[in-house]
Scaffold this motif. Sequence first.
Motif, PDB file in Angstrom:
ATOM      1  N   GLY A 138       0.818  -1.205   0.000  1.00  8.15           N
ATOM      2  CA  GLY A 138       0.000   0.000   0.000  1.00  8.15           C
ATOM      3  C   GLY A 138       0.857   1.261   0.000  1.00  8.15           C
ATOM      4  O   GLY A 138       2.007   1.263   0.449  1.00  8.15           O
ATOM      5  N   ARG A 139       0.301   2.340  -0.498  1.00  5.63           N
ATOM      6  CA  ARG A 139       1.020   3.605  -0.573  1.00  5.63           C
ATOM      7  C   ARG A 139       1.197   4.192   0.821  1.00  5.63           C
ATOM      8  O   ARG A 139       0.236   4.288   1.594  1.00  5.63           O
ATOM      9  N   SER A 173     -12.400   2.603  16.319  1.00  8.49           N
ATOM     10  CA  SER A 173     -12.950   2.146  15.034  1.00  8.49           C
ATOM     11  C   SER A 173     -13.726   3.260  14.346  1.00  8.49           C
ATOM     12  O   SER A 173     -13.632   3.434  13.125  1.00  8.49           O
ATOM     13  N   LYS A 174     -14.489   4.007  15.127  1.00  4.04           N
ATOM     14  CA  LYS A 174     -15.354   5.033  14.550  1.00  4.04           C
ATOM     15  C   LYS A 174     -14.589   6.307  14.213  1.00  4.04           C
ATOM     16  O   LYS A 174     -14.714   6.855  13.112  1.00  4.04           O
ATOM     17  N   GLU A 175     -13.774   6.807  15.148  1.00  2.16           N
ATOM     18  CA  GLU A 175     -13.126   8.106  14.980  1.00  2.16           C
ATOM     19  C   GLU A 175     -11.846   8.026  14.161  1.00  2.16           C
ATOM     20  O   GLU A 175     -11.595   8.871  13.304  1.00  2.16           O
ATOM     21  N   LEU A 176     -11.047   7.011  14.419  1.00  2.12           N
ATOM     22  CA  LEU A 176      -9.757   6.916  13.734  1.00  2.12           C
ATOM     23  C   LEU A 176      -9.854   6.147  12.420  1.00  2.12           C
ATOM     24  O   LEU A 176      -9.388   6.606  11.375  1.00  2.12           O
ATOM     25  N   CYS A 177     -10.486   4.970  12.474  1.00  2.32           N
ATOM     26  CA  CYS A 177     -10.545   4.121  11.280  1.00  2.32           C
ATOM     27  C   CYS A 177     -11.681   4.514  10.340  1.00  2.32           C
ATOM     28  O   CYS A 177     -11.692   4.085   9.178  1.00  2.32           O
ATOM     29  N   ASP A 217      -8.612   2.882   0.529  1.00  2.00           N
ATOM     30  CA  ASP A 217     -10.032   3.224   0.493  1.00  2.00           C
ATOM     31  C   ASP A 217     -10.781   2.296   1.435  1.00  2.00           C
ATOM     32  O   ASP A 217     -10.272   1.265   1.876  1.00  2.00           O
ATOM     33  N   THR A 218     -12.023   2.667   1.753  1.00  2.00           N
ATOM     34  CA  THR A 218     -12.796   1.941   2.763  1.00  2.00           C
ATOM     35  C   THR A 218     -13.008   0.480   2.377  1.00  2.00           C
ATOM     36  O   THR A 218     -12.910  -0.416   3.220  1.00  2.00           O
ATOM     37  N   ALA A 219     -13.301   0.224   1.107  1.00  3.41           N
ATOM     38  CA  ALA A 219     -13.530  -1.161   0.671  1.00  3.41           C
ATOM     39  C   ALA A 219     -12.284  -2.018   0.875  1.00  3.41           C
ATOM     40  O   ALA A 219     -12.378  -3.165   1.342  1.00  3.41           O
ATOM     41  N   THR A 220     -11.118  -1.472   0.549  1.00  4.67           N
ATOM     42  CA  THR A 220      -9.875  -2.224   0.728  1.00  4.67           C
ATOM     43  C   THR A 220      -9.582  -2.458   2.196  1.00  4.67           C
ATOM     44  O   THR A 220      -9.111  -3.529   2.593  1.00  4.67           O
ATOM     45  N   GLN A 221      -9.849  -1.453   3.025  1.00  2.00           N
ATOM     46  CA  GLN A 221      -9.649  -1.620   4.469  1.00  2.00           C
ATOM     47  C   GLN A 221     -10.518  -2.754   5.012  1.00  2.00           C
ATOM     48  O   GLN A 221     -10.026  -3.636   5.728  1.00  2.00           O
ATOM     49  N   ILE A 222     -11.806  -2.737   4.654  1.00  4.63           N
ATOM     50  CA  ILE A 222     -12.713  -3.773   5.129  1.00  4.63           C
ATOM     51  C   ILE A 222     -12.300  -5.145   4.605  1.00  4.63           C
ATOM     52  O   ILE A 222     -12.337  -6.151   5.320  1.00  4.63           O
ATOM     53  N   PHE A 223     -11.886  -5.185   3.347  1.00  5.06           N
ATOM     54  CA  PHE A 223     -11.456  -6.446   2.747  1.00  5.06           C
ATOM     55  C   PHE A 223     -10.261  -7.025   3.498  1.00  5.06           C
ATOM     56  O   PHE A 223     -10.244  -8.228   3.823  1.00  5.06           O
ATOM     57  N   LYS A 224      -9.275  -6.207   3.831  1.00  8.14           N
ATOM     58  CA  LYS A 224      -8.072  -6.692   4.514  1.00  8.14           C
ATOM     59  C   LYS A 224      -8.374  -7.067   5.960  1.00  8.14           C
ATOM     60  O   LYS A 224      -7.747  -7.976   6.516  1.00  8.14           O
ATOM     61  N   ILE A 225      -9.325  -6.372   6.586  1.00  3.48           N
ATOM     62  CA  ILE A 225      -9.677  -6.685   7.974  1.00  3.48           C
ATOM     63  C   ILE A 225     -10.408  -8.024   8.062  1.00  3.48           C
ATOM     64  O   ILE A 225     -10.141  -8.835   8.958  1.00  3.48           O
ATOM     65  N   GLY A 294     -20.122  -3.341  -5.503  1.00  2.00           N
ATOM     66  CA  GLY A 294     -21.418  -3.444  -4.846  1.00  2.00           C
ATOM     67  C   GLY A 294     -21.708  -2.236  -3.960  1.00  2.00           C
ATOM     68  O   GLY A 294     -20.925  -1.293  -3.863  1.00  2.00           O
ATOM     69  N   ASN A 295     -22.856  -2.304  -3.299  1.00  4.86           N
ATOM     70  CA  ASN A 295     -23.287  -1.210  -2.415  1.00  4.86           C
ATOM     71  C   ASN A 295     -23.238  -1.617  -0.948  1.00  4.86           C
ATOM     72  O   ASN A 295     -23.910  -1.016  -0.110  1.00  4.86           O
ATOM     73  N   LEU A 296     -22.448  -2.633  -0.628  1.00  2.00           N
ATOM     74  CA  LEU A 296     -22.402  -3.138   0.740  1.00  2.00           C
ATOM     75  C   LEU A 296     -21.788  -2.130   1.702  1.00  2.00           C
ATOM     76  O   LEU A 296     -22.256  -1.994   2.844  1.00  2.00           O
ATOM     77  N   ILE A 297     -20.737  -1.426   1.285  1.00  2.00           N
ATOM     78  CA  ILE A 297     -20.059  -0.488   2.188  1.00  2.00           C
ATOM     79  C   ILE A 297     -21.022   0.603   2.633  1.00  2.00           C
ATOM     80  O   ILE A 297     -21.103   0.937   3.825  1.00  2.00           O
ATOM     81  N   ALA A 298     -21.781   1.149   1.684  1.00  2.00           N
ATOM     82  CA  ALA A 298     -22.758   2.191   2.030  1.00  2.00           C
ATOM     83  C   ALA A 298     -23.839   1.637   2.948  1.00  2.00           C
ATOM     84  O   ALA A 298     -24.289   2.323   3.882  1.00  2.00           O
ATOM     85  N   ALA A 299     -24.265   0.399   2.719  1.00  2.00           N
ATOM     86  CA  ALA A 299     -25.287  -0.213   3.574  1.00  2.00           C
ATOM     87  C   ALA A 299     -24.756  -0.426   4.994  1.00  2.00           C
ATOM     88  O   ALA A 299     -25.493  -0.248   5.970  1.00  2.00           O
ATOM     89  N   MET A 300     -23.490  -0.799   5.117  1.00  2.00           N
ATOM     90  CA  MET A 300     -22.891  -0.975   6.441  1.00  2.00           C
ATOM     91  C   MET A 300     -22.841   0.353   7.199  1.00  2.00           C
ATOM     92  O   MET A 300     -23.162   0.410   8.402  1.00  2.00           O
ATOM     93  N   GLN A 301     -22.434   1.401   6.507  1.00  2.00           N
ATOM     94  CA  GLN A 301     -22.388   2.718   7.147  1.00  2.00           C
ATOM     95  C   GLN A 301     -23.793   3.153   7.564  1.00  2.00           C
ATOM     96  O   GLN A 301     -23.979   3.722   8.646  1.00  2.00           O
ATOM     97  N   HIS A 302     -24.771   2.876   6.701  1.00  2.00           N
ATOM     98  CA  HIS A 302     -26.151   3.224   7.021  1.00  2.00           C
ATOM     99  C   HIS A 302     -26.645   2.451   8.244  1.00  2.00           C
ATOM    100  O   HIS A 302     -27.296   3.026   9.139  1.00  2.00           O
ATOM    101  N   ALA A 303     -26.338   1.162   8.309  1.00  2.00           N
ATOM    102  CA  ALA A 303     -26.763   0.349   9.440  1.00  2.00           C
ATOM    103  C   ALA A 303     -26.126   0.823  10.738  1.00  2.00           C
ATOM    104  O   ALA A 303     -26.742   0.737  11.810  1.00  2.00           O
ATOM    105  N   ASP A 304     -24.922   1.338  10.672  1.00  2.00           N
ATOM    106  CA  ASP A 304     -24.234   1.807  11.874  1.00  2.00           C
ATOM    107  C   ASP A 304     -24.808   3.127  12.380  1.00  2.00           C
ATOM    108  O   ASP A 304     -24.768   3.405  13.578  1.00  2.00           O
ATOM    109  N   GLU A 305     -25.332   3.928  11.468  1.00  2.00           N
ATOM    110  CA  GLU A 305     -25.838   5.252  11.847  1.00  2.00           C
ATOM    111  C   GLU A 305     -27.336   5.261  12.131  1.00  2.00           C
ATOM    112  O   GLU A 305     -27.824   6.133  12.860  1.00  2.00           O
TER     113      GLU A 305
END
Length: 540
Positions: A138-139, A173-177, A217-225, A294-305
């Motif tokens: 990663g950069r 997780s919320k503030e930093l990541c 990006d968020t998708a790559t972060q979630i994928f690696k986690i 896909g639209n999973l990342i946006a759905a996850m953020q929506h579910a959290d909020e």
Amino acid sequence: MDIDAVVGDVGSFDPELLQLPELSPFALKASPQIAEDLYAQWLSLPQTGRLVKSLIDDATAGIPINALGNSSSANAAGSNSLPSMFQAGSTPPLSPRSSSGSPRFSKLKTSPSSLRSPLKVVSEPVREAIPQFYFQNGRPPPKELQEHCLSRINDLFGGHMDGLQLHEFKLVSKELCKLPTFFSSAIFKKIDTSCSGIVTRDAFVRYWVDGNMLTMDTATQIFKILKQSDSNYLTQVDFKPILLELVATHPGLEFLHGTPEFQERYAETVIYRIFYYINRSGNGRLTLRELKRGNLIAAMQHADEEEDINKVLRYFSYEHFYVIYCKFWELDTDHDFLIDKENLIRYGNHALTYRIVDRVFSQIPRKFTSKVEGKMGYEDFVYFMLSEEDKSCEPSLEYWFKCIDLDGNGVLTPNELQFFYEEQLHRMECMAQEPVLFEDILCQIVDMIAPEREGYLTLADLKGCKLSGNVFNILFNLNKFIAFESRDPFLIRQEREDPTLTEWDRFAHREYIRLSMEEDGENASNGSVEVWDESLEAPF
């Protein structure tokens, strides 16, 4: 001056220095003996003797010498060039040289090393440094971003010198990541590989900052986690931890805390829905590219909020899970969590034909995961139900296309369409419905789809038409076929005014109201009716 010594050094002379335009320098280089003879003859000329003497006198007097031109002494004042040994007119003239002179000759005058080779490099190519554009891990983050992140890390870890425990990690997780809070356990376990129950500041910096997670990006972060360290894809098991944490912490799912079995079923259903829509290859291995598309990342953020989980229509709605699970439970009469053909034929009040049910159980559209011969498991039913109730989405079109494509050649012919419609026609006759001949149905389908080529339909033809789902209803779902033929145009327009609601959203809402009213009576619908407009009710 020792003339013989000078002659002995002829091999080190460049032919250009002889200034013999009548002879090619390459010819002299190829025959050194000719150059030696010419040089000796040149030295014997009277003009050469005077020139050499004047050069020696200048050298003795300490005057700079121009070996290629005039001597500075009076003896050579009248001589402007080296004497030629050829008489004028004895050879044809060569083409005139450029006013700027020979490139090789010009290079020769400025580069001492050029005396060693007749081939001279005019200019060296300019080498431009290309900045690094690929980083295996990663950069790296820019300095300013890294400093800002480290400052924020110091603030969050400042009062915890020994590190943070799991229940204290949500803010990180919320503030930093910048990830949903139900990812806190997954991130925590990625860092705390020794299972000590503590994540220190330095350990977090090594994972998040030094590991370049900060710039992904968020998708790559979630994928690696989520993914396993030795895999380059995600499986259904990888999603289990975050779904269980969502169930345990989301305020909209608190009522499930007393029923662990339904917590597990809810998490499974969400995972099945995720893979149904996003894992387009259908191999159970979700790639990073599929995750990004896909639209999973946006759905996850929506579910959290969103506190009301039922407002998160993509994947996470509990009402949608309730409808799917209750439908399966109604068909599974012996409650062994498996259903057979006879169970499935009762789906939708016997809406489906036997022929299409046979194709589903032949596992043509999708291999069953139940591992029991002739039985469909819960995951298989989720895929079936999502495909049946929303034939406008691409996974559904692919599912039913495989069912109708009897020979598997990638096209639907009139014979294949007629094979499935024959049973529909027979059922209409049995129900005293006015039968519609296949020839008329075929014309209607062609007009509706407008295929690129006459004579057959392709999957691309169906995907390019918004009404393509009705083709499958015409072929094997009698209830929906009749409803399509008699629907109120005003209601159709109302449904199309809100494109965010899919056919599945409308169906799930209607069924949830029906099921909840059956369970609790007319006066108990959990407030769901007030959320939706009555125009969403079934028109039939």
